[in-house]
Design an enzyme around this catalytic site. Structure first.
Site: not given
Ligand code: FRU
Length: 451
Positions: A1, A3, A185
């Site tokens: 896992m 975010d 992000e």
């Molecule tokens: C941040 C990220 C986000 C993206 C997600 C993909 O860690 O790179 O920008 O939505 O993880 O798993």
């Protein structure tokens, strides 16, 4: 896992959705996993909420409860929860052209258990921006519209919507001054009352160039009028100076409690950390507030009291910390308070030579966590580091709270204005804890005074 996604509080339950690859130990086709808790300490795993589909994988995003049914997705007296997320199309990405990420919505009429994707997806198509993701939405009371913060390369775009389906670009904020190639992000714009006026706090994660290497999260304090965000300072502020707190966002619908959870890892080595059959965890939840420090409004973080342990140490530090540690089974929190700001070092160790050191250096006025010899670290050259965090302001003394768990420590110092989150993988449990305090330097040298 990875975010945390769609953090939302409703009817006494905290919901944590998260980036999830159910079929492997490394990043893969992303789903939204789901877990729930009544106290933020004990969590129950729930069925997967969102699966990849024809439009792509389900990347990060947020959830709002549409109390007024602005979206029209509520039905038969049931309030819609609306998830706003990024669809990432790996085939389009391969084909090139920069339009493989776009924003979509899904809704739930049973408080987040089951989800239906909206037939009109995507609700926000890609205008030709390669990195175009991670929508975080909140209701802006003054303008009575939804506001979305969205990461777009090196900047944040703000969109507004009356109904969560139609989005209009309002403005952009590009005041991060980051190196070419780095991207932002997981933005989160929070509006809160502080000292008689509303302030905006823009939280944003950066893929590289964090102060202790790899990815990290910054914040900017400023004003947001519903259309535009204007920063009130130029200095770079990190939400956490440890290497392992990324992509943190706040809960929706949690009233006055502003609560953030981050992903406790770093893209520099996230896929290589030596854990099985699982990989990655979240940070402890943190309550955020603004406080004045040396004339600046800065963020202060604290962990909800449900995590408070039994052990609070002031200047009469006990000689046998090890006994305290063993009694707690190595998962505990410690408070250290000192009025005269001595340097100190707390060393956790075991019989096979693993040592993890946490300290405060009064000369440098910084906190540090040294995991260079703290056990397994050969899986990545970016892992064995001594991470340091400058104090945000110099108070009258030091106050430090440390939260230990198996394989992690989270430090909150100076009223939570400096925090550090740090993973470590000892080859065996730590069995000894020693605290050394140092008298202030004479002739520039620190002399140690064992307690
Ligand atoms: C941040 C990220 C986000 C993206 C997600 C993909 O860690 O790179 O920008 O939505 O993880 O798993």
């Amino acid at each position: 896992m990875n975010d945390p996604n769609g953090l939302v509080f409703a009817d006494g339950v905290y919901h944590l959705f998260y980036q999830y690859h159910p079929d492997g130990l490394t990043w893969g086709p992303m789903h939204w996993g789901h877990a729930t808790s009544r106290d933020l300490l004990h969590w129950d795993e729930q069925p997967i909420a969102l699966y990849p589909d024809d439009l792509g994988m389900i990347f990060s995003g947020s959830i709002v409860i549409d109390h007024d049914n602005t979206s029209g997705l509520g039905h038969n007296g049931k309030t819609a929860w609306v998830a706003i997320f990024t669809h990432h199309d790996p085939l389009k990405e391969k084909a090139g052209g920069n339009v493989h990420q776009y924003q979509s919505i899904a809704y739930s009429l049973d408080d987040g258990v089951s989800w239906t994707k909206y037939a009109g997806n995507p609700v926000l198509p890609n205008p030709g921006i390669k990195d175009f993701r991670d929508p975080k939405v909140f209701w802006h009371d003054d303008t009575r519209r939804w506001v979305m913060s969205l990461a777009a390369g090196d900047r944040i775009l703000f969109y507004s919507s009356p109904d969560l389906k139609n989005w209009a670009l309002e403005s952009e904020f590009d005041g991060f001054d980051i190196a070419t190639g780095n991207v932002v992000e997981c933005p989160d714009l929070v509006v809160l009352d502080f000292e008689g006026r509303k302030r905006g706090v823009l939280i944003v994660s950066l893929v590289t160039d964090a102060p202790n290497g790899g990815s990290g999260t910054r914040y900017v304090v400023g004003d947001f009028d519903g259309y535009r965000f204007v920063a009130e300072h130029d200095d770079v502020r990190w939400l956490d100076h440890g290497p392992d707190n990324y992509a943190g966002v706040t809960f929706h619908n949690s009233g006055d409690q502003l609560l953030l959870i981050g992903w406790m890892s770093n893209w520099a080595y996230a896929q290589a950390v030596p854990t099985a059959p699982w990989r990655s965890a979240m940070t402890l939840p943190r309550e955020l507030r603004l406080v004045m420090m040396d004339g600046k409004a800065v963020l202060s973080q604290s962990v909800p009291s449900v995590f408070d342990g039994q052990t609070s140490l002031d200047e009469n530090w006990p000689s046998d910390l090890t006994a305290v540690w063993r009694e707690a089974g190595g998962t505990l929190n410690l408070c250290l308070k000192a009025e005269n700001q001595p340097s100190f070092e707390l060393t956790l160790s075991n019989d096979i030579g693993d040592r993890m050191v946490i300290g405060f250096d009064a000369m440098e006025q910084h906190y540090y966590i040294d995991r260079r010899n703290a056990g397994q670290n050969s899986f990545s050259p970016d892992f064995p580091i001594r991470a340091a965090a400058p104090r945000v302001g110099v108070g009258n003394g030091t106050d430090i709270k440390l939260y230990f768990d198996k394989g992690s420590v989270e430090l909150f110092a100076d009223n939570g204005t400096t925090t550090m989150t740090c993973l470590n993988f000892p080859r065996a449990d730590y069995t000894s804890v020693e605290l050394q305090s140092f008298v202030l330097p004479v002739n520039g040298r620190l002399t140690s005074a064992p307690l």
